[in-house]
Design a protein around this motif. Structure first.
Motif, PDB file in Angstrom:
ATOM      1  N   GLU A   1       0.770  -1.041  -0.104  1.00  0.00           N
ATOM      2  CA  GLU A   1       0.044  -0.005   0.116  1.00  0.00           C
ATOM      3  C   GLU A   1       0.998   1.319   0.065  1.00  0.00           C
ATOM      4  O   GLU A   1       0.551   2.341  -0.548  1.00  0.00           O
ATOM      5  CB  GLU A   1      -1.005  -0.145   1.226  1.00  0.00           C
ATOM      6  N   GLN A   2       2.086   1.136   0.665  1.00  0.00           N
ATOM      7  CA  GLN A   2       2.966   2.159   0.329  1.00  0.00           C
ATOM      8  C   GLN A   2       3.921   2.175  -0.290  1.00  0.00           C
ATOM      9  O   GLN A   2       4.299   3.155  -1.307  1.00  0.00           O
ATOM     10  CB  GLN A   2       3.622   2.508   1.882  1.00  0.00           C
ATOM     11  N   ASN A   3       4.703   1.033  -0.418  1.00  0.00           N
ATOM     12  CA  ASN A   3       5.699   0.643  -1.450  1.00  0.00           C
ATOM     13  C   ASN A   3       6.772   1.782  -1.657  1.00  0.00           C
ATOM     14  O   ASN A   3       7.188   2.296  -2.645  1.00  0.00           O
ATOM     15  CB  ASN A   3       4.893   0.313  -2.679  1.00  0.00           C
ATOM     16  N   ILE A   4       7.513   2.121  -0.385  1.00  0.00           N
ATOM     17  CA  ILE A   4       8.501   3.202  -0.471  1.00  0.00           C
ATOM     18  C   ILE A   4       9.636   2.128  -0.312  1.00  0.00           C
ATOM     19  O   ILE A   4       9.899   1.439   0.369  1.00  0.00           O
ATOM     20  CB  ILE A   4       8.432   3.899   0.935  1.00  0.00           C
ATOM     21  N   LYS A   5      10.800   2.581  -1.367  1.00  0.00           N
ATOM     22  CA  LYS A   5      11.791   1.733  -1.750  1.00  0.00           C
ATOM     23  C   LYS A   5      13.386   2.218  -1.252  1.00  0.00           C
ATOM     24  O   LYS A   5      13.364   3.527  -1.597  1.00  0.00           O
ATOM     25  CB  LYS A   5      11.775   1.309  -3.053  1.00  0.00           C
ATOM     26  N   SER A   6      14.408   1.306  -1.321  1.00  0.00           N
ATOM     27  CA  SER A   6      15.630   2.088  -1.243  1.00  0.00           C
ATOM     28  C   SER A   6      16.515   0.881  -1.710  1.00  0.00           C
ATOM     29  O   SER A   6      16.191  -0.367  -1.047  1.00  0.00           O
ATOM     30  CB  SER A   6      16.069   2.336   0.232  1.00  0.00           C
TER      31      SER A   6
END
Length: 289
Positions: free
Chosen positions: A158-163
Motif C-alpha cells: 500500500e505504501q511501497n516506499i523503496k531503497s
C-alpha cells in the motif's frame, strides 16, 4: 392509611437482602493458576527455557537467586543460596503476555536441571494466563502477535516506499493502525550473493530542510516491539518484519526517516515517509481473505 408503613417494611427487606448479598465473598478457587513444580539446589544451576523473552521475575524468598542468561532473553537460571531451604514460589512474565507461576522445593540432587517450556506447551497445549502491557494499550500481546503475522501474510504493497543499495532492497510495504498503535511492515530483499545482517532499524521524525539557515529538529521514536528481534537475510532471499510504534502525526514540513543499517557493512537504507503517507493508512482489518 397503611401504605407508608408497608413501604417502609419493603425498604427494610430490600436493604437486608442487599446487605446479605454484599457480605457474601467470592470463591477464587476457580481462578487458580496451576503452578509448575521446580526442584532447586545450591551446588547446581537450574535453567528454564521460556517461549518468550523474560520481562519480569518475582521471587517469593531471598533464599533463592535468579537471573537471565546474559546471551539470551528467554532463559532463566536459578539456584539456592544455602542447603535445605523452605518451600517457596516465584513468578515470571514474558513479553508475549504469558504469566507463569512456580512452586520451588529444595532437593540436593534434583531429578531435572533443565526445563523447556516451549516443548512442554506444544506437547500439552497448556494455556497460560495472559497479562496486558501498558505500552500495547488494550490489545493483548497474543493478539498483537497475530496482527503482525497476519500483516505479513496479507503482504499488501500500500505504501511501497523503496531503497536499493548494492543488491539489497528495503521496502516499506504498508502501515496500519490499531488501538492507537502504528504497524509498519518492512521487507528486505537480498538479491546479492552475500548474507545481509541487520544491525538496527531506527525511526526518526525530522524537519524537511527549507533553507541552509533552517535548524533541523529531530525526534527519535522507539518501537514498542517487533515481530523479529534480529534479522539475518541469506543471499538470494528476503525477510519481512513488523514494527509497532505509538501513533503520531507529521506536518507537511516533516518527514519520518526509517533507517536500516547493515552490521559491519555499507549497505544501509533510508526510507522517507511523508505526512500524506501517514494520513492514508488503513485500520487493521485484514483477516477477511
Amino acid at each position: 392509611m397503611e401504605y407508608p408503613q408497608y413501604m417502609l417494611l419493603c425498604l427494610l427487606i430490600v436493604n437486608k437482602v442487599n446487605a446479605q448479598e454484599n457480605n457474601q465473598s467470592i470463591n477464587l478457587s476457580k481462578a487458580n493458576i496451576t503452578p509448575y513444580k521446580v526442584e532447586l539446589t545450591q551446588n547446581k544451576t537450574t535453567h528454564i527455557l521460556f517461549p518468550g523473552s523474560i520481562e519480569y521475575v518475582d521471587l517469593g524468598s531471598n533464599e533463592i537467586i535468579a537471573n537471565k542468561v546474559e546471551a539470551t532473553s528467554n532463559v532463566l537460571r536459578l539456584k539456592t543460596i544455602k542447603e535445605d531451604i523452605s518451600p517457596t514460589n516465584f513468578t515470571v512474565i514474558t513479553n508475549d503476555g504469558k504469566y507463569y507461576s512456580f512452586n520451588a522445593f529444595y532437593n540436593e540432587e534434583p531429578i531435572q536441571l533443565s526445563y523447556d517450556l516451549t516443548k512442554f506447551e506444544k506437547q500439552n497445549s497448556k494455556q497460560q494466563s495472559e497479562v496486558l502491557f501498558k505500552d500495547l494499550g488494550n490489545t493483548s500481546p497474543s493478539l498483537t502477535d497475530l496482527f503482525m503475522k497476519a500483516i505479513i501474510k496479507k503482504n499488501k504493497k500500500e505504501q511501497n516506499i523503496k531503497s536499493k543499495n548494492y543488491g539489497v532492497e528495503a521496502i516499506l510495504k504498508s502501515i496500519y493502525i490499531q488501538d492507537g498503535k502504528f504497524y509498519f511492515h518492512l521487507s528486505i530483499n537480498n538479491k546479492s550473493n552475500l548474507p545481509y545482517q541487520v544491525d538496527y532499524v531506527s525511526f526518526k521524525i525530522k524537519d524537511r530542510r527549507t533553507s541552509k539557515r533552517t535548524t533541523i529538529q529531530e525526534l527519535s521514536l522507539k518501537p514498542i516491539r517487533s515481530l523479529k528481534d534480529s534479522q539475518t537475510i541469506n543471499s538470494q532471499s528476503k525477510q519481512d518484519n513488523v514494527f509497532i510504534l505509538d501513533q503520531f502525526t507529521l506536518s507537511p514540513k516533516q518527514v519520518l526517516l526509517i533507517e536500516i543499517n547493515e552490521k559491519d557493512g555499507i549497505r544501509n537504507h533510508i526510507l522517507k515517509v511523508k505526512n500524506n503517507n501517514v494520513l492514508k493508512i488503513n485500520k487493521l482489518i485484514i483477516f477477511n481473505e
